[in-house]
Design a protein around this motif. Structure first.
Motif, PDB file in Angstrom:
ATOM      1  N   LEU A 114       1.357  -0.200   0.469  1.00  0.00           N
ATOM      2  CA  LEU A 114       0.593   1.024   0.713  1.00  0.00           C
ATOM      3  C   LEU A 114       1.193   1.835   1.857  1.00  0.00           C
ATOM      4  O   LEU A 114       1.288   3.073   1.769  1.00  0.00           O
ATOM      5  N   GLY A 115       1.601   1.160   2.937  1.00  0.00           N
ATOM      6  CA  GLY A 115       2.110   1.878   4.106  1.00  0.00           C
ATOM      7  C   GLY A 115       3.411   2.597   3.830  1.00  0.00           C
ATOM      8  O   GLY A 115       3.563   3.776   4.177  1.00  0.00           O
ATOM      9  N   PRO A 122       5.897  11.094  -1.814  1.00  0.00           N
ATOM     10  CA  PRO A 122       5.536  12.522  -1.825  1.00  0.00           C
ATOM     11  C   PRO A 122       4.188  12.754  -1.149  1.00  0.00           C
ATOM     12  O   PRO A 122       3.393  11.820  -0.966  1.00  0.00           O
ATOM     13  N   ARG A 123       3.928  14.005  -0.827  1.00  0.00           N
ATOM     14  CA  ARG A 123       2.729  14.326  -0.058  1.00  0.00           C
ATOM     15  C   ARG A 123       1.443  13.959  -0.793  1.00  0.00           C
ATOM     16  O   ARG A 123       0.493  13.462  -0.196  1.00  0.00           O
ATOM     17  N   TRP A 124       1.421  14.176  -2.127  1.00  0.00           N
ATOM     18  CA  TRP A 124       0.205  13.864  -2.875  1.00  0.00           C
ATOM     19  C   TRP A 124      -0.087  12.371  -2.864  1.00  0.00           C
ATOM     20  O   TRP A 124      -1.242  11.949  -2.752  1.00  0.00           O
ATOM     21  N   LEU A 125       0.964  11.550  -2.951  1.00  0.00           N
ATOM     22  CA  LEU A 125       0.776  10.105  -2.906  1.00  0.00           C
ATOM     23  C   LEU A 125       0.305   9.667  -1.526  1.00  0.00           C
ATOM     24  O   LEU A 125      -0.566   8.799  -1.398  1.00  0.00           O
ATOM     25  N   SER A 126       0.876  10.279  -0.488  1.00  0.00           N
ATOM     26  CA  SER A 126       0.454   9.960   0.868  1.00  0.00           C
ATOM     27  C   SER A 126      -1.018  10.296   1.076  1.00  0.00           C
ATOM     28  O   SER A 126      -1.765   9.535   1.704  1.00  0.00           O
ATOM     29  N   THR A 127      -1.463  11.428   0.521  1.00  0.00           N
ATOM     30  CA  THR A 127      -2.861  11.826   0.664  1.00  0.00           C
ATOM     31  C   THR A 127      -3.795  10.867  -0.057  1.00  0.00           C
ATOM     32  O   THR A 127      -4.828  10.455   0.477  1.00  0.00           O
ATOM     33  N   VAL A 128      -3.427  10.477  -1.282  1.00  0.00           N
ATOM     34  CA  VAL A 128      -4.270   9.567  -2.057  1.00  0.00           C
ATOM     35  C   VAL A 128      -4.372   8.212  -1.374  1.00  0.00           C
ATOM     36  O   VAL A 128      -5.475   7.656  -1.212  1.00  0.00           O
ATOM     37  N   VAL A 129      -3.237   7.668  -0.949  1.00  0.00           N
ATOM     38  CA  VAL A 129      -3.244   6.363  -0.288  1.00  0.00           C
ATOM     39  C   VAL A 129      -4.013   6.427   1.022  1.00  0.00           C
ATOM     40  O   VAL A 129      -4.776   5.507   1.361  1.00  0.00           O
ATOM     41  N   ALA A 130      -3.862   7.510   1.760  1.00  0.00           N
ATOM     42  CA  ALA A 130      -4.572   7.657   3.026  1.00  0.00           C
ATOM     43  C   ALA A 130      -6.084   7.678   2.816  1.00  0.00           C
ATOM     44  O   ALA A 130      -6.840   7.071   3.589  1.00  0.00           O
ATOM     45  N   ARG A 131      -6.543   8.359   1.749  1.00  0.00           N
ATOM     46  CA  ARG A 131      -7.987   8.394   1.473  1.00  0.00           C
ATOM     47  C   ARG A 131      -8.508   7.009   1.091  1.00  0.00           C
ATOM     48  O   ARG A 131      -9.603   6.613   1.514  1.00  0.00           O
ATOM     49  N   TYR A 171      -3.811  -2.937   8.588  1.00  0.00           N
ATOM     50  CA  TYR A 171      -2.354  -2.988   8.647  1.00  0.00           C
ATOM     51  C   TYR A 171      -1.731  -1.764   7.966  1.00  0.00           C
ATOM     52  O   TYR A 171      -0.734  -1.220   8.451  1.00  0.00           O
ATOM     53  N   SER A 172      -2.307  -1.343   6.854  1.00  0.00           N
ATOM     54  CA  SER A 172      -1.764  -0.190   6.124  1.00  0.00           C
ATOM     55  C   SER A 172      -1.854   1.076   6.965  1.00  0.00           C
ATOM     56  O   SER A 172      -0.919   1.893   6.975  1.00  0.00           O
ATOM     57  N   ARG A 173      -2.953   1.236   7.651  1.00  0.00           N
ATOM     58  CA  ARG A 173      -3.129   2.436   8.477  1.00  0.00           C
ATOM     59  C   ARG A 173      -2.102   2.492   9.600  1.00  0.00           C
ATOM     60  O   ARG A 173      -1.503   3.537   9.873  1.00  0.00           O
ATOM     61  N   ILE A 174      -1.895   1.356  10.263  1.00  0.00           N
ATOM     62  CA  ILE A 174      -0.907   1.298  11.338  1.00  0.00           C
ATOM     63  C   ILE A 174       0.495   1.542  10.799  1.00  0.00           C
ATOM     64  O   ILE A 174       1.287   2.304  11.372  1.00  0.00           O
ATOM     65  N   LEU A 175       0.818   0.893   9.681  1.00  0.00           N
ATOM     66  CA  LEU A 175       2.162   1.005   9.118  1.00  0.00           C
ATOM     67  C   LEU A 175       2.439   2.416   8.616  1.00  0.00           C
ATOM     68  O   LEU A 175       3.542   2.941   8.812  1.00  0.00           O
ATOM     69  N   ARG A 176       1.467   3.037   7.995  1.00  0.00           N
ATOM     70  CA  ARG A 176       1.658   4.407   7.496  1.00  0.00           C
ATOM     71  C   ARG A 176       1.978   5.364   8.636  1.00  0.00           C
ATOM     72  O   ARG A 176       2.918   6.168   8.551  1.00  0.00           O
TER      73      ARG A 176
END
Length: 291
Positions: A114-115, A122-131, A171-176
């Motif tokens: 995820l990170g 791409p930006r859309w994938l980053s937005t979806v994963v972040a949500r 962990y995903s939030r930190i890694l992203r």
């Protein structure tokens, strides 16, 4: 005619710089870090070869020796079935610490996918994963683990999976955030402008500067995972009797708090020492940066 004597060669400048960095790293580790490392080594030994520390069967029942206080024969006393508490605590490291390590491995594996997808995609994938990460992160870790265990059912395997998935959002939030910061840094941009390929930029710049801080966070997270796994065991949702697991031992000892206090002291100290040692070691690693 005297000959000019050259100073002895002590290695290339890169070698001398590496030596200076190693000495500085060892100095920054600190005495507390070395003590914590020694405790962690003993814990790993208890996981790999518990019989070297406490020989004997942790589930051996001796009804005539039930609820005996600490003595030379039984350093942490015996439980209601006459089982040696010290032996059960040492052998319980495999369940408690081993499950914490396995759960952390699951959480880190999910976080890496995820990170890096959110940080480099791409930006859309980053937005979806972040949500998705934010929605999962809104739930307290133990509450999310309890929800997953309630769906799957109690047991050791369910505890590993539940705690692993529950810790993945953090962990995903930190890694992203770390991946995006490194990917947008000046040295990565300069490497891209110089024509360095994507995989070389990733292997030489992005991965090393991203994964080392994650190692520090994971070291801290293992101690938290051990506490959460013990919490599930205390609630009766982890390892099932007669397995030697610290949380389950605490659950069994709570009935005898006023008459046999040693039943709770042994596993309680094991959980506390493990969490503190891993926390101190993680902070010591945080002061050490790779060359």
């Amino acid at each position: 005619m005297s000959m000019l004597r050259l100073p002895p060669r002590t290695g290339s400048p890169r070698t001398r710089s590496a030596r200076r960095h190693s000495r500085a790293a060892l100095a920054s580790f600190g005495p507390a870090g070395w003590v914590a490392l020694g405790v962690v080594v003993l814990l790993v030994l208890a996981v790999v070869a518990p019989s070297l520390i406490a020989p004997g069967d942790p589930n051996a029942i001796d009804a005539l020796a039930a609820l005996r206080p600490p003595s030379w024969t039984h350093p942490l006393g015996t439980d209601e079935s006459g089982r040696d508490v010290w032996t059960r605590v040492v052998h319980g490291a495999r369940s408690s610490l081993g499950v914490g390590l396995a759960a952390t491995a699951i959480g880190v594996a999910v976080a890496l996918v995820l990170g890096f997808a959110a940080g480099l995609g791409p930006r859309w994938l980053s937005t979806v994963v972040a949500r998705v990460i934010e929605i999962l992160y809104a739930f307290p870790t133990l509450v999310l683990a309890l929800l997953l265990v309630a769906v799957r059912g109690p047991g050791l395997a369910a505890s590993v999976l539940a705690v692993g998935i529950a810790t993945a959002p953090g962990y995903s939030r930190i890694l992203r955030a770390r991946v995006r910061g490194v990917a947008d840094s000046g040295y990565v941009t300069a490497a891209r402008l110089e024509g360095v390929g994507w995989w070389r930029r990733f292997g030489r710049h992005i991965a090393p500067n991203t994964l080392w801080p994650l190692v520090v966070v994971v070291t801290l997270g293992i101690g938290q995972a051990v506490v959460w796994v013990a919490g599930l065991g205390f609630l009766g949702l982890g390892a099932l009797p007669p397995a030697a697991e610290w949380g389950a031992m605490l659950n069994a000892g709570r009935v005898y708090l006023t008459t046999a206090w040693w039943l709770s002291v042994g596993p309680g100290l094991a959980i506390t020492v493990t969490a503190v040692a891993l926390t101190v070691l993680g902070r010591a690693l945080g002061r050490v940066s790779p060359a």
